[in-house]
Design a protein around this motif. Sequence first.
Motif, PDB file in Angstrom:
ATOM      1  N   CYS A  47     -45.234 100.826  38.406  1.00  0.00           N
ATOM      2  CA  CYS A  47     -46.446 101.591  38.086  1.00  0.00           C
ATOM      3  C   CYS A  47     -47.203 100.945  36.920  1.00  0.00           C
ATOM      4  O   CYS A  47     -46.603 100.502  35.933  1.00  0.00           O
ATOM      5  CB  CYS A  47     -46.025 103.018  37.714  1.00  0.00           C
ATOM      6  SG  CYS A  47     -47.302 103.992  36.942  1.00  0.00           S
TER       7      CYS A  47
ATOM      8  N   CYS B 288     -43.660 111.246  32.985  1.00  0.00           N
ATOM      9  CA  CYS B 288     -43.334 110.441  31.795  1.00  0.00           C
ATOM     10  C   CYS B 288     -44.132 110.882  30.582  1.00  0.00           C
ATOM     11  O   CYS B 288     -43.851 110.455  29.467  1.00  0.00           O
ATOM     12  CB  CYS B 288     -43.573 108.960  32.075  1.00  0.00           C
ATOM     13  SG  CYS B 288     -45.301 108.574  32.452  1.00  0.00           S
TER      14      CYS B 288
ATOM     15  N   CYS C 296     -50.640 106.989  38.495  1.00  0.00           N
ATOM     16  CA  CYS C 296     -49.245 107.404  38.662  1.00  0.00           C
ATOM     17  C   CYS C 296     -48.805 107.332  40.128  1.00  0.00           C
ATOM     18  O   CYS C 296     -49.521 107.788  41.021  1.00  0.00           O
ATOM     19  CB  CYS C 296     -49.081 108.827  38.135  1.00  0.00           C
ATOM     20  SG  CYS C 296     -47.408 109.472  38.356  1.00  0.00           S
ATOM     21  N   LEU C 297     -47.623 106.786  40.340  1.00  0.00           N
ATOM     22  CA  LEU C 297     -47.096 106.602  41.700  1.00  0.00           C
ATOM     23  C   LEU C 297     -46.184 107.750  42.161  1.00  0.00           C
ATOM     24  O   LEU C 297     -45.713 107.738  43.304  1.00  0.00           O
ATOM     25  CB  LEU C 297     -46.323 105.276  41.780  1.00  0.00           C
ATOM     26  CG  LEU C 297     -47.149 104.008  41.539  1.00  0.00           C
ATOM     27  CD1 LEU C 297     -46.252 102.776  41.615  1.00  0.00           C
ATOM     28  CD2 LEU C 297     -48.286 103.897  42.541  1.00  0.00           C
ATOM     29  N   CYS C 298     -45.942 108.717  41.316  1.00  0.00           N
ATOM     30  CA  CYS C 298     -45.045 109.819  41.704  1.00  0.00           C
ATOM     31  C   CYS C 298     -45.429 110.490  43.029  1.00  0.00           C
ATOM     32  O   CYS C 298     -44.539 110.775  43.843  1.00  0.00           O
ATOM     33  CB  CYS C 298     -44.975 110.864  40.597  1.00  0.00           C
ATOM     34  SG  CYS C 298     -44.221 110.297  39.066  1.00  0.00           S
TER      35      CYS C 298
ATOM     36  N   LEU D 136     -47.042 112.176  36.579  1.00  0.00           N
ATOM     37  CA  LEU D 136     -47.069 111.986  35.123  1.00  0.00           C
ATOM     38  C   LEU D 136     -45.918 112.674  34.402  1.00  0.00           C
ATOM     39  O   LEU D 136     -46.095 113.214  33.306  1.00  0.00           O
ATOM     40  CB  LEU D 136     -48.421 112.425  34.542  1.00  0.00           C
ATOM     41  CG  LEU D 136     -49.540 111.379  34.634  1.00  0.00           C
ATOM     42  CD1 LEU D 136     -50.823 111.907  34.019  1.00  0.00           C
ATOM     43  CD2 LEU D 136     -49.145 110.063  33.966  1.00  0.00           C
TER      44      LEU D 136
ATOM     45  N   CYS E  43     -41.338 104.170  39.139  1.00  0.00           N
ATOM     46  CA  CYS E  43     -41.934 103.941  37.813  1.00  0.00           C
ATOM     47  C   CYS E  43     -42.049 102.466  37.410  1.00  0.00           C
ATOM     48  O   CYS E  43     -43.102 102.053  36.922  1.00  0.00           O
ATOM     49  CB  CYS E  43     -41.145 104.709  36.745  1.00  0.00           C
ATOM     50  SG  CYS E  43     -41.329 106.498  36.855  1.00  0.00           S
TER      51      CYS E  43
ATOM     52  N   TRP F  54     -46.561 102.543  33.503  1.00  0.00           N
ATOM     53  CA  TRP F  54     -45.236 102.158  32.956  1.00  0.00           C
ATOM     54  C   TRP F  54     -45.354 100.840  32.199  1.00  0.00           C
ATOM     55  O   TRP F  54     -44.905 100.721  31.062  1.00  0.00           O
ATOM     56  CB  TRP F  54     -44.266 102.033  34.131  1.00  0.00           C
ATOM     57  CG  TRP F  54     -42.809 101.991  33.815  1.00  0.00           C
ATOM     58  CD1 TRP F  54     -41.976 103.053  33.613  1.00  0.00           C
ATOM     59  CD2 TRP F  54     -41.978 100.828  33.726  1.00  0.00           C
ATOM     60  NE1 TRP F  54     -40.687 102.626  33.400  1.00  0.00           N
ATOM     61  CE2 TRP F  54     -40.662 101.266  33.466  1.00  0.00           C
ATOM     62  CE3 TRP F  54     -42.225  99.459  33.835  1.00  0.00           C
ATOM     63  CZ2 TRP F  54     -39.590 100.385  33.314  1.00  0.00           C
ATOM     64  CZ3 TRP F  54     -41.160  98.582  33.684  1.00  0.00           C
ATOM     65  CH2 TRP F  54     -39.856  99.055  33.422  1.00  0.00           C
TER      66      TRP F  54
HETATM   67  S1  SF4 Z   1     -44.273 105.643  34.831  1.00  0.00           S
HETATM   68 FE1  SF4 Z   1     -43.561 106.974  36.513  1.00  0.00          FE
HETATM   69  S2  SF4 Z   1     -44.043 109.069  35.854  1.00  0.00           S
HETATM   70 FE2  SF4 Z   1     -45.201 107.660  34.570  1.00  0.00          FE
HETATM   71  S3  SF4 Z   1     -47.204 107.474  35.525  1.00  0.00           S
HETATM   72 FE3  SF4 Z   1     -45.954 105.815  36.337  1.00  0.00          FE
HETATM   73  S4  SF4 Z   1     -44.975 106.582  38.204  1.00  0.00           S
HETATM   74 FE4  SF4 Z   1     -45.798 108.344  37.064  1.00  0.00          FE
END
Ligand code: SF4
Length: 126
Positions: free
Chosen positions: A110, A87, A14-16, A85, A107, A113
């Motif tokens: 990612c 999402c 996850c890139l958040c 996470l 996202c 995604w």
């Molecule tokens: S889609 Fe967005 S929220 Fe989901 S793991 Fe990737 S960066 Fe995180």
Amino acid sequence: MAAVVLNISNYAKCLCPVCPVETGSACIGAKQEKWVETRKAVGKVLERYHDHPEAYEMEMGALENSGIGRELGFQEPKSVDMKELFCSGTVGGSDCGDLNKKQICQCPTCAVWEAHGLDGTYYCLK
Ligand code: SF4
Ligand code: SF4
């Protein structure tokens, strides 16, 4: 579109945590101590990947109650302590009201995604 499970595989990708929407948030910053605890706990599980590869994909609640999870004292992080996470149905959106909506959501770049066929953005705001 597949549901995103709260597991180490997705957590690690996850890139958040590096997304500018949340990096300037004082509310997200206040979660740092718990976040570091979780990162360390995840690291301990990954160190045992050679003998417990299944732990990488296991839902974190199940991991906590598994043999390797109990051995390592792994605890599923509380949603309120997480900064990633969003999402996943388990975490949902962020409880922080000071996220910077003018910044660009990461996202679409990612791996989670793409692998799950997601088409949304700004899950933290939902
Ligand atoms: S889609 Fe967005 S929220 Fe989901 S793991 Fe990737 S960066 Fe995180
Ligand atoms: S869901 Fe998107 S906008 Fe929100 S922190 Fe994650 S990458 Fe950034």
